[in-house]
Design a protein around this motif. Structure first.
Motif, PDB file in Angstrom:
ATOM      1  N   GLN A 126       0.823  -1.202   0.000  1.00 15.68           N
ATOM      2  CA  GLN A 126       0.000   0.000   0.000  1.00 15.68           C
ATOM      3  C   GLN A 126       0.862   1.259   0.000  1.00 15.68           C
ATOM      4  O   GLN A 126       0.527   2.248  -0.667  1.00 15.68           O
ATOM      5  CB  GLN A 126      -0.950   0.011   1.201  1.00 15.68           C
ATOM      6  CG  GLN A 126      -1.938  -1.140   1.247  1.00 15.68           C
ATOM      7  CD  GLN A 126      -2.908  -1.164   0.072  1.00 15.68           C
ATOM      8  OE1 GLN A 126      -2.924  -0.281  -0.781  1.00 15.68           O
ATOM      9  NE2 GLN A 126      -3.735  -2.204   0.015  1.00 15.68           N
ATOM     10  N   ARG A 127       1.966   1.234   0.722  1.00 12.41           N
ATOM     11  CA  ARG A 127       2.859   2.400   0.716  1.00 12.41           C
ATOM     12  C   ARG A 127       3.424   2.658  -0.679  1.00 12.41           C
ATOM     13  O   ARG A 127       3.598   3.809  -1.084  1.00 12.41           O
ATOM     14  CB  ARG A 127       3.996   2.174   1.704  1.00 12.41           C
ATOM     15  CG  ARG A 127       3.605   2.358   3.168  1.00 12.41           C
ATOM     16  CD  ARG A 127       4.758   1.976   4.080  1.00 12.41           C
ATOM     17  NE  ARG A 127       4.494   2.319   5.477  1.00 12.41           N
ATOM     18  CZ  ARG A 127       5.271   1.927   6.486  1.00 12.41           C
ATOM     19  NH1 ARG A 127       6.345   1.174   6.247  1.00 12.41           N
ATOM     20  NH2 ARG A 127       4.974   2.278   7.715  1.00 12.41           N
ATOM     21  N   ALA A 128       3.710   1.589  -1.398  1.00 13.30           N
ATOM     22  CA  ALA A 128       4.273   1.745  -2.745  1.00 13.30           C
ATOM     23  C   ALA A 128       3.214   2.095  -3.781  1.00 13.30           C
ATOM     24  O   ALA A 128       3.493   2.808  -4.749  1.00 13.30           O
ATOM     25  CB  ALA A 128       4.996   0.457  -3.157  1.00 13.30           C
ATOM     26  N   ALA A 129       1.991   1.610  -3.576  1.00 12.02           N
ATOM     27  CA  ALA A 129       0.971   1.726  -4.615  1.00 12.02           C
ATOM     28  C   ALA A 129       0.074   2.950  -4.471  1.00 12.02           C
ATOM     29  O   ALA A 129      -0.512   3.394  -5.456  1.00 12.02           O
ATOM     30  CB  ALA A 129       0.090   0.469  -4.611  1.00 12.02           C
ATOM     31  N   GLN A 130      -0.035   3.498  -3.255  1.00 16.35           N
ATOM     32  CA  GLN A 130      -1.028   4.542  -3.008  1.00 16.35           C
ATOM     33  C   GLN A 130      -0.374   5.898  -2.775  1.00 16.35           C
ATOM     34  O   GLN A 130       0.785   5.981  -2.368  1.00 16.35           O
ATOM     35  CB  GLN A 130      -1.879   4.173  -1.781  1.00 16.35           C
ATOM     36  CG  GLN A 130      -2.510   2.813  -1.817  1.00 16.35           C
ATOM     37  CD  GLN A 130      -3.489   2.641  -2.957  1.00 16.35           C
ATOM     38  OE1 GLN A 130      -4.016   3.621  -3.500  1.00 16.35           O
ATOM     39  NE2 GLN A 130      -3.736   1.393  -3.339  1.00 16.35           N
TER      40      GLN A 130
END
Length: 265
Positions: free
Chosen positions: A172-176
């Motif tokens: 989620q940190r990488a994608a959002q």
């Protein structure tokens, strides 16, 4: 639908598609009887036109399974999801995203029946499909991972849940975007695995991160923003995308994979 029937006939696949789309709209409005009747008509047209082995049949079965689940009939939804999976098993076209999605929502139908071992196995099946057919950056993989961690947490298997939730948080940190509510949810999920183990020094930074994100999204006085160490509910997505831990607890009645979000219990 009427226009499609006039243009293509009552038993054409284009008509079936329109029936299914209208069924989805009615389902979101809570008009279950009408929605199911339309989807059953769509399924009958598809079976007559392409046979039992076509993915269109699987899509209608999934749709009907979602309708059943939303109405609280987990056993019926389980049966329909399994029928959809069986259709893909004999189909020449086996889209990994749709099959993994079916394992995901089947696991939830099993979980609400308290059949936890079977739910866990379904999630593992979905992850196997994701491993072979989807990228590691696919959001559906994150949903499967988070739900499997949720099952482990339910059984107090915190050490099994922890690496899965760490993976979900990294995703989620990488994608959002930095302030996305899915990051707050992932932070809180991990904190809620550390807390019952008494590992508050490790839980605190994740609670604080989740609280900070919630405050930026909702403000300090909003009901969604609770004091640490409390429970945040930061998802603002529609019901098809909301669940406690489970990223697909209310599967979308749409025949495509719903963009899903998880919430912690």
């Amino acid at each position: 639908v009427t226009a499609r029937e006039r243009a293509f006939g009552k038993n054409d696949l284009q008509t079936a598609r329109s029936l299914s789309t209208l069924a989805t709209v009615l389902a979101y409005r809570g008009e279950w009887t009408e929605a199911e009747a339309l989807e059953q008509r769509s399924l009958a047209i598809r079976r007559a036109a392409v046979g039992e082995r076509d993915t269109l049949v699987a899509m209608s079965l999934r749709q009907l399974g979602a309708f059943a689940f939303w109405q609280g009939n987990a056993a019926e939804s389980e049966s329909l999801y399994r029928a959809a999976l069986a259709t893909y098993d004999v189909s020449t076209f086996r889209p990994a995203s749709r099959i993994a999605d079916l394992w995901l929502i089947l696991s939830e139908a099993l979980r609400v029946q308290e059949r936890y071992d079977e739910a866990r196995d379904a999630l593992k099946q979905g992850l196997a499909v994701a491993e072979s057919g989807l990228s590691r950056e696919d959001p559906l993989r994150a949903s499967l991972v988070t739900n499997l961690a949720g099952l482990y947490k339910d059984q107090a298997r915190y050490l099994d849940a922890e690496p899965l939730l760490s993976e979900a948080l990294a995703f989620q940190r990488a994608a959002q975007p930095p302030d996305n509510d899915l990051i707050a949810t992932a932070e809180l999920n991990l904190a809620e695995v550390y807390r019952p183990q008494g590992r508050m020094d490790e839980a605190a930074p994740h609670y604080e991160a989740a609280l900070g994100l919630a405050r930026r999204s909702f403000g300090n006085d909003n009901a969604n923003t609770l004091p640490v160490p409390g429970v945040l509910r930061t998802s603002t997505r529609p019901p098809c995308a909301s669940a406690k831990w489970r990223t697909s607890a209310r599967p979308s009645p749409a025949p495509v994979v719903c963009a899903v979000a998880s919430e912690v219990r």
